[in-house]
Scaffold this motif. Structure first.
Motif, mmCIF file in Angstrom:
data_model
loop_
_atom_site.group_PDB
_atom_site.id
_atom_site.type_symbol
_atom_site.label_atom_id
_atom_site.label_comp_id
_atom_site.label_asym_id
_atom_site.label_seq_id
_atom_site.Cartn_x
_atom_site.Cartn_y
_atom_site.Cartn_z
ATOM 1 N N THR A 7 -39.304 -17.323 -19.693
ATOM 2 C CA THR A 7 -40.423 -16.982 -18.811
ATOM 3 C C THR A 7 -41.110 -18.223 -18.254
ATOM 4 O OG1 THR A 7 -41.939 -16.905 -20.706
ATOM 5 C CG2 THR A 7 -40.882 -14.834 -20.049
ATOM 6 N N ASP A 8 -40.692 -19.412 -18.696
ATOM 7 C CA ASP A 8 -41.400 -20.640 -18.310
ATOM 8 C C ASP A 8 -40.513 -21.640 -17.565
ATOM 9 O OD1 ASP A 8 -39.835 -21.260 -20.517
ATOM 10 O OD2 ASP A 8 -41.308 -22.638 -21.381
ATOM 11 N N GLN A 9 -39.341 -21.203 -17.095
ATOM 12 C CA GLN A 9 -38.522 -22.066 -16.241
ATOM 13 C C GLN A 9 -38.446 -21.425 -14.858
ATOM 14 O OE1 GLN A 9 -34.171 -22.517 -16.584
ATOM 15 N NE2 GLN A 9 -34.504 -24.729 -16.734
ATOM 16 N N TYR A 10 -38.841 -22.196 -13.835
ATOM 17 C CA TYR A 10 -39.016 -21.650 -12.491
ATOM 18 C C TYR A 10 -38.101 -22.324 -11.481
ATOM 19 C CZ TYR A 10 -43.294 -19.659 -14.421
ATOM 20 O OH TYR A 10 -44.185 -18.967 -15.192
ATOM 21 N N SER A 11 -37.700 -21.526 -10.496
ATOM 22 C CA SER A 11 -36.839 -22.004 -9.414
ATOM 23 C C SER A 11 -37.154 -21.221 -8.151
ATOM 24 C CB SER A 11 -35.371 -21.822 -9.794
ATOM 25 O OG SER A 11 -34.505 -22.202 -8.736
ATOM 26 N N LYS A 48 -37.821 -11.849 -24.054
ATOM 27 C CA LYS A 48 -38.514 -12.985 -23.450
ATOM 28 C C LYS A 48 -38.492 -14.173 -24.413
ATOM 29 C CE LYS A 48 -41.869 -10.342 -20.691
ATOM 30 N NZ LYS A 48 -43.303 -10.104 -20.439
ATOM 31 N N CYS A 49 -38.383 -15.370 -23.827
ATOM 32 C CA CYS A 49 -38.424 -16.574 -24.656
ATOM 33 C C CYS A 49 -38.919 -17.745 -23.817
ATOM 34 C CB CYS A 49 -37.039 -16.883 -25.233
ATOM 35 S SG CYS A 49 -35.843 -17.438 -23.987
ATOM 36 N N LYS A 50 -39.055 -18.897 -24.445
ATOM 37 C CA LYS A 50 -39.347 -20.146 -23.749
ATOM 38 C C LYS A 50 -38.034 -20.897 -23.548
ATOM 39 C CE LYS A 50 -43.776 -19.367 -23.907
ATOM 40 N NZ LYS A 50 -44.516 -18.978 -22.672
ATOM 41 N N ILE A 51 -37.977 -21.708 -22.513
ATOM 42 C CA ILE A 51 -36.716 -22.382 -22.198
ATOM 43 C C ILE A 51 -36.269 -23.284 -23.334
ATOM 44 C CG2 ILE A 51 -37.766 -24.352 -20.993
ATOM 45 C CD1 ILE A 51 -34.495 -22.506 -20.040
ATOM 46 N N ASN A 52 -37.214 -23.873 -24.060
ATOM 47 C CA ASN A 52 -36.845 -24.757 -25.169
ATOM 48 C C ASN A 52 -36.345 -23.994 -26.392
ATOM 49 O OD1 ASN A 52 -37.445 -27.080 -23.716
ATOM 50 N ND2 ASN A 52 -39.556 -27.173 -24.452
ATOM 51 N N ASP A 53 -36.486 -22.663 -26.375
ATOM 52 C CA ASP A 53 -35.947 -21.846 -27.465
ATOM 53 C C ASP A 53 -34.439 -21.651 -27.335
ATOM 54 O OD1 ASP A 53 -38.523 -21.511 -28.438
ATOM 55 O OD2 ASP A 53 -38.825 -19.606 -27.386
ATOM 56 N N LEU A 54 -33.917 -21.917 -26.148
ATOM 57 C CA LEU A 54 -32.497 -21.700 -25.894
ATOM 58 C C LEU A 54 -31.688 -22.936 -26.280
ATOM 59 C CD1 LEU A 54 -32.826 -19.891 -22.453
ATOM 60 C CD2 LEU A 54 -32.438 -18.849 -24.696
ATOM 61 N N ASN A 55 -30.447 -22.714 -26.623
ATOM 62 C CA ASN A 55 -29.609 -23.775 -27.182
ATOM 63 C C ASN A 55 -28.844 -24.512 -26.089
ATOM 64 O OD1 ASN A 55 -28.355 -25.380 -29.107
ATOM 65 N ND2 ASN A 55 -26.674 -23.925 -29.398
ATOM 66 N N THR A 96 -27.570 -28.183 -24.289
ATOM 67 C CA THR A 96 -27.177 -29.515 -24.752
ATOM 68 C C THR A 96 -28.177 -30.590 -24.328
ATOM 69 O OG1 THR A 96 -25.787 -29.737 -22.782
ATOM 70 C CG2 THR A 96 -24.711 -29.005 -24.793
ATOM 71 N N GLU A 97 -28.909 -30.348 -23.251
ATOM 72 C CA GLU A 97 -29.920 -31.286 -22.774
ATOM 73 C C GLU A 97 -31.264 -30.576 -22.647
ATOM 74 O OE1 GLU A 97 -28.387 -34.117 -19.482
ATOM 75 O OE2 GLU A 97 -27.261 -32.269 -19.225
ATOM 76 N N LYS A 98 -32.329 -31.347 -22.741
ATOM 77 C CA LYS A 98 -33.650 -30.781 -22.509
ATOM 78 C C LYS A 98 -33.757 -30.325 -21.062
ATOM 79 C CE LYS A 98 -38.594 -31.619 -23.031
ATOM 80 N NZ LYS A 98 -39.653 -32.578 -23.417
ATOM 81 N N GLN A 99 -34.229 -29.092 -20.869
ATOM 82 C CA GLN A 99 -34.234 -28.490 -19.544
ATOM 83 C C GLN A 99 -35.561 -28.731 -18.810
ATOM 84 O OE1 GLN A 99 -31.423 -26.536 -18.230
ATOM 85 N NE2 GLN A 99 -30.625 -27.808 -19.885
ATOM 86 N N PRO A 100 -35.498 -29.030 -17.512
ATOM 87 C CA PRO A 100 -36.734 -29.086 -16.719
ATOM 88 C C PRO A 100 -37.338 -27.698 -16.605
ATOM 89 C CG PRO A 100 -34.811 -29.191 -15.285
ATOM 90 C CD PRO A 100 -34.292 -29.246 -16.694
ATOM 91 N N LYS A 101 -38.654 -27.617 -16.629
ATOM 92 C CA LYS A 101 -39.304 -26.304 -16.646
ATOM 93 C C LYS A 101 -39.590 -25.746 -15.261
ATOM 94 C CE LYS A 101 -41.412 -26.304 -21.229
ATOM 95 N NZ LYS A 101 -42.666 -26.115 -21.990
ATOM 96 N N ASP A 102 -40.085 -26.568 -14.363
ATOM 97 C CA ASP A 102 -40.495 -26.035 -13.059
ATOM 98 C C ASP A 102 -40.077 -26.980 -11.945
ATOM 99 O OD1 ASP A 102 -41.662 -24.884 -10.868
ATOM 100 O OD2 ASP A 102 -43.663 -24.693 -11.716
ATOM 101 N N THR A 103 -38.902 -26.734 -11.391
ATOM 102 C CA THR A 103 -38.418 -27.540 -10.262
ATOM 103 C C THR A 103 -38.562 -26.759 -8.953
ATOM 104 O OG1 THR A 103 -36.158 -26.800 -10.721
ATOM 105 C CG2 THR A 103 -36.826 -28.923 -11.640
#
Length: 289
Positions: free
Chosen positions: A185-189, A245-252, A254-261
């Motif tokens: 719910t916290d990663q936007y595109s 629902k989850c936060k993007i950092n809860d997902l597995n 390989t790299e840390k994901q940007p949240k709002d690009t």
């Protein structure tokens, strides 16, 4: 009729562009692994774009899109991805420096670091993903060395492919197979409709527009909002109990994901005089079989 060369055309963008513009342009198009129709085998590691151009002169526009795009593969196979996405692509682009033609490079919204969202083209670029760092390196070379260029920083491109190798069909396949399907719910595109992108490419070619442009749908959305809208639009309720629902950092990842690009697309709307559809609008035009 203009002569176009589309390098790396076997994906959703290339096949859609060809289907919609095969009568408008003379298009020579290439593949690496996945041959389709009359595509020409072209490996950026082994072949030379200058040799290809000699056979189809004159070339008015080159759409340049060869890449390893799977972020996990890029990260896990750093040596191979750097060879293809950076070194080999730079070698190809160096051959275009002396050509009097437009080069259109398909980049990504992920060149922004995702800390604030609604990015403008002149905002600082500090990508977190290796894939985006590689894209930015190519961008920087083009800006310094190609006279007539158009760089498009794309949001997540959405459309349907006949072979079902596209984001929507992948989502339906995974949610069918999995017991629980997590959506952040916290990663936007700015999810971008493939037909809008094709229209923007045509406008850029026909009007010879140059520069760097953010290209995305007109409405920002989280992964959760977008993918649940697909189900809602197609009246699919049988998977509702699987979605969590989850936060993007809860997902597995390989790299840390940007949240709002997410992107500010005002420059695009002004200079192209075109407004891409929102995800709510364009999903009404996509039917899932």
């Amino acid at each position: 009729m203009k002569n176009l060369l589309f390098i790396g055309a076997s994906g959703l963008i290339g096949t859609s562009f060809l289907e919609q513009n095969k009568k408008k342009y003379n298009i020579t198009y290439t593949h690496n692994k996945n041959k389709f129709k009359k595509s020409i085998k072209f490996d950026v590691r082994k072949n030379k774009i200058s040799d290809l151009i000699k056979k189809i002169k004159p070339v008015n526009t080159i759409i340049y899109a060869p890449t390893i795009s799977n972020h996990t593969n890029v990260f896990n196979q750093k040596k191979v991805s750097n060879l293809i996405n950076v070194k080999s692509n730079l070698n190809q682009l160096k051959q275009l420096k002396r050509l009097n033609c437009k080069v259109i490079f398909l980049s990504t919204q992920l060149v922004y670091n995702g800390k604030k969202g609604f990015y403008k083209e002149n905002d600082p670029k500090n990508p977190t993903l290796l894939y985006a760092k590689q894209k930015l390196e190519i961008e920087n070379y083009i800006k310094k060395n190609i006279n007539n260029y158009l760089i498009l920083r794309l949001g997540k491109v959405i459309g349907i492919k006949k072979d079902k190798k596209d984001p929507i069909n992948y989502f339906i396949k995974k949610i069918t197979e999995d017991n629980i399907y997590k959506l952040a719910t916290d990663q936007y595109s700015n999810f971008l409709y493939i037909n809008d992108l094709i229209n923007i490419l045509v406008i850029g070619i026909e009007q010879n527009i140059s520069g760097i442009f953010n290209v995305g749908g007109s409405l920002r959305a989280s992964r959760y909002d977008f993918y649940t809208q697909i189900l809602k639009q197609n009246n699919i309720t049988k998977f509702n109990h699987k979605i969590k629902k989850c936060k993007i950092n809860d997902l597995n990842f390989t790299e840390k994901q940007p949240k709002d690009t997410s992107l500010n697309i005002n420059k695009l709307k002004k200079e192209f005089k075109y407004k891409p559809k929102s995800y709510v609008a364009f999903l009404k035009e996509i039917n899932i079989n």
